[in-house]
Design a protein around this motif. Sequence first.
Motif, PDB file in Angstrom:
ATOM      1  N   VAL A 106       0.831  -1.209   0.000  1.00 20.12           N
ATOM      2  CA  VAL A 106       0.000   0.000   0.000  1.00 20.12           C
ATOM      3  C   VAL A 106       0.862   1.254   0.000  1.00 20.12           C
ATOM      4  O   VAL A 106       0.652   2.177  -0.790  1.00 20.12           O
ATOM      5  CB  VAL A 106      -0.954  -0.002   1.226  1.00 20.12           C
ATOM      6  CG1 VAL A 106      -1.627   1.349   1.402  1.00 20.12           C
ATOM      7  CG2 VAL A 106      -1.998  -1.094   1.074  1.00 20.12           C
ATOM      8  N   THR A 107       1.876   1.289   0.876  1.00 15.90           N
ATOM      9  CA  THR A 107       2.648   2.527   0.995  1.00 15.90           C
ATOM     10  C   THR A 107       3.590   2.735  -0.193  1.00 15.90           C
ATOM     11  O   THR A 107       3.836   3.870  -0.583  1.00 15.90           O
ATOM     12  CB  THR A 107       3.463   2.558   2.302  1.00 15.90           C
ATOM     13  OG1 THR A 107       4.281   1.391   2.374  1.00 15.90           O
ATOM     14  CG2 THR A 107       2.556   2.620   3.508  1.00 15.90           C
ATOM     15  N   LYS A 108       4.099   1.638  -0.756  1.00 16.77           N
ATOM     16  CA  LYS A 108       5.038   1.803  -1.879  1.00 16.77           C
ATOM     17  C   LYS A 108       4.298   1.991  -3.196  1.00 16.77           C
ATOM     18  O   LYS A 108       4.710   2.787  -4.039  1.00 16.77           O
ATOM     19  CB  LYS A 108       5.933   0.556  -1.984  1.00 16.77           C
ATOM     20  CG  LYS A 108       6.858   0.343  -0.796  1.00 16.77           C
ATOM     21  CD  LYS A 108       8.199   0.914  -1.061  1.00 16.77           C
ATOM     22  CE  LYS A 108       9.293   0.536  -0.087  1.00 16.77           C
ATOM     23  NZ  LYS A 108       8.951   0.398   1.294  1.00 16.77           N
ATOM     24  N   GLY A 110      -1.757   4.440 -11.352  1.00 15.47           N
ATOM     25  CA  GLY A 110      -2.388   5.416 -12.230  1.00 15.47           C
ATOM     26  C   GLY A 110      -1.453   6.494 -12.736  1.00 15.47           C
ATOM     27  O   GLY A 110      -1.847   7.343 -13.537  1.00 15.47           O
ATOM     28  N   GLN A 111      -0.208   6.477 -12.261  1.00 16.07           N
ATOM     29  CA  GLN A 111       0.745   7.515 -12.673  1.00 16.07           C
ATOM     30  C   GLN A 111       1.751   6.997 -13.694  1.00 16.07           C
ATOM     31  O   GLN A 111       2.272   7.741 -14.519  1.00 16.07           O
ATOM     32  CB  GLN A 111       1.527   8.028 -11.448  1.00 16.07           C
ATOM     33  CG  GLN A 111       0.647   8.600 -10.359  1.00 16.07           C
ATOM     34  CD  GLN A 111      -0.046   9.867 -10.778  1.00 16.07           C
ATOM     35  OE1 GLN A 111       0.550  10.735 -11.410  1.00 16.07           O
ATOM     36  NE2 GLN A 111      -1.321   9.996 -10.461  1.00 16.07           N
ATOM     37  N   GLN A 112       2.082   5.730 -13.584  1.00 16.14           N
ATOM     38  CA  GLN A 112       3.089   5.151 -14.476  1.00 16.14           C
ATOM     39  C   GLN A 112       2.852   3.646 -14.487  1.00 16.14           C
ATOM     40  O   GLN A 112       2.162   3.117 -13.606  1.00 16.14           O
ATOM     41  CB  GLN A 112       4.493   5.456 -13.962  1.00 16.14           C
ATOM     42  CG  GLN A 112       4.778   4.867 -12.582  1.00 16.14           C
ATOM     43  CD  GLN A 112       6.055   5.425 -11.985  1.00 16.14           C
ATOM     44  OE1 GLN A 112       6.110   6.571 -11.528  1.00 16.14           O
ATOM     45  NE2 GLN A 112       7.085   4.620 -11.978  1.00 16.14           N
ATOM     46  N   GLY A 159       1.001   2.795  -3.720  1.00 17.01           N
ATOM     47  CA  GLY A 159      -0.062   3.804  -3.757  1.00 17.01           C
ATOM     48  C   GLY A 159       0.266   5.009  -4.628  1.00 17.01           C
ATOM     49  O   GLY A 159      -0.490   5.368  -5.533  1.00 17.01           O
ATOM     50  N   PRO A 160       1.420   5.649  -4.399  1.00 19.52           N
ATOM     51  CA  PRO A 160       1.725   6.845  -5.200  1.00 19.52           C
ATOM     52  C   PRO A 160       1.988   6.555  -6.674  1.00 19.52           C
ATOM     53  O   PRO A 160       2.040   7.472  -7.490  1.00 19.52           O
ATOM     54  CB  PRO A 160       2.991   7.401  -4.540  1.00 19.52           C
ATOM     55  CG  PRO A 160       2.991   6.860  -3.160  1.00 19.52           C
ATOM     56  CD  PRO A 160       2.371   5.499  -3.282  1.00 19.52           C
ATOM     57  N   LEU A 161       2.204   5.270  -7.015  1.00 17.98           N
ATOM     58  CA  LEU A 161       2.527   4.944  -8.408  1.00 17.98           C
ATOM     59  C   LEU A 161       1.290   4.609  -9.226  1.00 17.98           C
ATOM     60  O   LEU A 161       1.292   4.763 -10.448  1.00 17.98           O
ATOM     61  CB  LEU A 161       3.465   3.731  -8.450  1.00 17.98           C
ATOM     62  CG  LEU A 161       4.814   3.888  -7.745  1.00 17.98           C
ATOM     63  CD1 LEU A 161       5.587   2.576  -7.800  1.00 17.98           C
ATOM     64  CD2 LEU A 161       5.624   5.000  -8.386  1.00 17.98           C
ATOM     65  N   GLN A 195      -8.438   4.369  -2.199  1.00 15.38           N
ATOM     66  CA  GLN A 195      -7.767   5.530  -1.601  1.00 15.38           C
ATOM     67  C   GLN A 195      -7.376   6.540  -2.679  1.00 15.38           C
ATOM     68  O   GLN A 195      -7.388   7.745  -2.456  1.00 15.38           O
ATOM     69  CB  GLN A 195      -6.510   5.033  -0.881  1.00 15.38           C
ATOM     70  CG  GLN A 195      -5.914   5.979   0.140  1.00 15.38           C
ATOM     71  CD  GLN A 195      -4.614   5.426   0.699  1.00 15.38           C
ATOM     72  OE1 GLN A 195      -3.769   4.931  -0.054  1.00 15.38           O
ATOM     73  NE2 GLN A 195      -4.437   5.528   1.990  1.00 15.38           N
ATOM     74  N   ARG A 196      -7.028   6.037  -3.864  1.00 17.88           N
ATOM     75  CA  ARG A 196      -6.566   6.903  -4.954  1.00 17.88           C
ATOM     76  C   ARG A 196      -7.691   7.258  -5.911  1.00 17.88           C
ATOM     77  O   ARG A 196      -7.438   7.876  -6.946  1.00 17.88           O
ATOM     78  CB  ARG A 196      -5.425   6.213  -5.723  1.00 17.88           C
ATOM     79  CG  ARG A 196      -4.231   5.861  -4.844  1.00 17.88           C
ATOM     80  CD  ARG A 196      -3.329   7.006  -4.590  1.00 17.88           C
ATOM     81  NE  ARG A 196      -2.453   6.804  -3.457  1.00 17.88           N
ATOM     82  CZ  ARG A 196      -1.443   7.603  -3.150  1.00 17.88           C
ATOM     83  NH1 ARG A 196      -1.187   8.665  -3.889  1.00 17.88           N
ATOM     84  NH2 ARG A 196      -0.699   7.366  -2.080  1.00 17.88           N
TER      85      ARG A 196
END
Lengths: 235, 429
Positions: free
Chosen positions: A44-46, A52-54, A48-50, A87-88
């Motif tokens: 989740v933490t690693k 839908g972005q790449q 999550g930010p990726l 969450q995203r």
Amino acid sequence: MKILVFAEGKTEEKVIERLKQFFPGFAFQTFDCKGKDKINSEIVTKLGPLVGQQPVRALILRDKDSGETIARIIQSVDNGLKGILKQRGINTSLQFQRVTGVWNAFVWDAPSIDFRLVIHIASRRSLSGLTKCTIDDLVLRLALNQNVAANLAQRQSLNVRGQVIIQKVTQEIPALLQRNGFPPLSEAKDYVRLYAAVLRMHTSPPVFAANVLASANNNLVQQNFASIIAAIRAL
Amino acid sequence: MIRSLTIHRFRGIREGVIKNLRVFNVLIGPNNSGKSALLELLYLGSLSRRTCQLITKTIDPPVHAATMLVTRDFLSYAPTERLRWRHGYALRETDSFLIDLDKEQNLILELPDLPATYPLHRFRLAAEAPDWLRKTDVQRTILFSLVQPDHAPPEFIPPLLATHRPDLPYQRWHYVWDQRWVYRWNDTHPLDRLAIWAEAGDGRAEHVLFFDFHTAHAHFEGAFAQRCYRTVSKWEERIAQSMARVFPDMAGMRVNVKPTPTGTTWGGYLELPDRTLPLEIDQFGDGARHAFKVLAALIALVDRAEQQEPGLFLWEDPELFMHPATLGRLLDEVARLVAGKPVQVFMSTQSLEVIAHVTRMLQHNVLSPEQTLAFRLNLRDGVLRSSWFNRENLASWLESGLDPRVLEDIDAPLQFQLREEVHEDPSLC
């Protein structure tokens, strides 16, 4: 293409280090999640930010402890992935599918966000009587090959045949322990430590794994870790 | 507080939507990913507070409630000139629009690139007494804002806003026609010759502090410094206390802010305990100058920001000129100053150390995890995307040696890794 590997421990890291030569052009980054309980939170933490972005390609290497089922493990990871997407703000309703031809690897594929994750669940015991299925089983199975055992002995400057080592590790010493009231060895890791002690390798199981992998030829490695290789190919 | 931005053709951003904005926002991303553009549009939008009317001829109703840029920002700079100065534009851009003042002291604007039948091809901005428009407004007016965008006619709504209309109660839509701030490629719609963005949230800031490289090296404008001197309680004393927390060697010093020899600007002077003559802050290193000016301005902003007059702090590259240890103390001091105050912060950075310090501050609740996010920006082919990092994401990434700033693999000469257990260091708080 980079593949993010979420592993329970450092032994998986050593395995990936050896397997990546079969995937030229791919980069691997392995995260030691320090146990199965933290794998979900690490994902989740690693990731999550990726999302839908790449493009994301991720591999989970999971052991199966006694009492666990493949279905429950899959469900747990599935819940974690859906949590990330919620969450995203991403809507999807995908499920894990078995990787074709591999009974213990499952893929979660979301082409709309270029996200693919495979979970490989160690599901073979290297010896009868063991309670868990772990990455150490795969390492041990390789170490119980006569040629590999012989190479390991040679590395340690021991003039002992491979078959003799295997006999000591899998039969004579465990039987001796049992005859003297010790409980039977129950995990592959126990045998790994015993094996290392017999060869006077003063190392941890991950380092032992690295030595075993270095002592095996490519054909043997590919055969032994065929399911993990297939899981990586599914990415 | 601004909670979301929907952007149409501002500088390098052809389209972009950013949501989930918090009280404390850290903008990270590669060069040319839109970090500075976001700070500038936040700056312009928040300074659009001068009441006026937008009068068109070709639509009904012809009159719309609007606002325009105020004449001076918090630091007493003229906003448009400030932005032109940042980009090295000496003069007003004159090719894409005509502007003049008519006899009734209304600004008449003509945007020749829009079709003649389009309402915004020709329009007027009319102010009200006593804030009449002047000749200086001809030079400086590049923006108007709609305060009731619910009533905006369809001709004012670009396709992006039609499909991504914010659903928050408080919204303002801003329109810029100076082509140097407009994304200029692939025009397909009449409104593609304007930069338009919607900010939505639960209210606007009354005071906006934009601090950048130029501010760190400039003296204070006389009007700003005099106002602070008169109205900010114990301003100089508070600056001295803040500076001492950032530079412990400066403990015990006194601060004076007074006119420089030019007379029009003011500078900071430090009286150190063991020196008989005061030293001008600009005689110190760039790090001390940066810290002094940002703290002096922020103390003034925080002092003015009250519940009915919230503030907006825009800080570009806080790492400029700062040693790692000083940087940590400066960030801690800024967090301390804004804590509990109605001040929204946007900080853009290239520095992994800033991100690591923010993570530390989140782990120790110096910054509230619920009110803080980092946004990694990605600008490709004009499309701005953002991905947020909360405390857990930042800690997890940094502890594994991953770099939140970077999207693709780079061959960096160094890899940083956050210590798994960051112990509370009194000198850092």
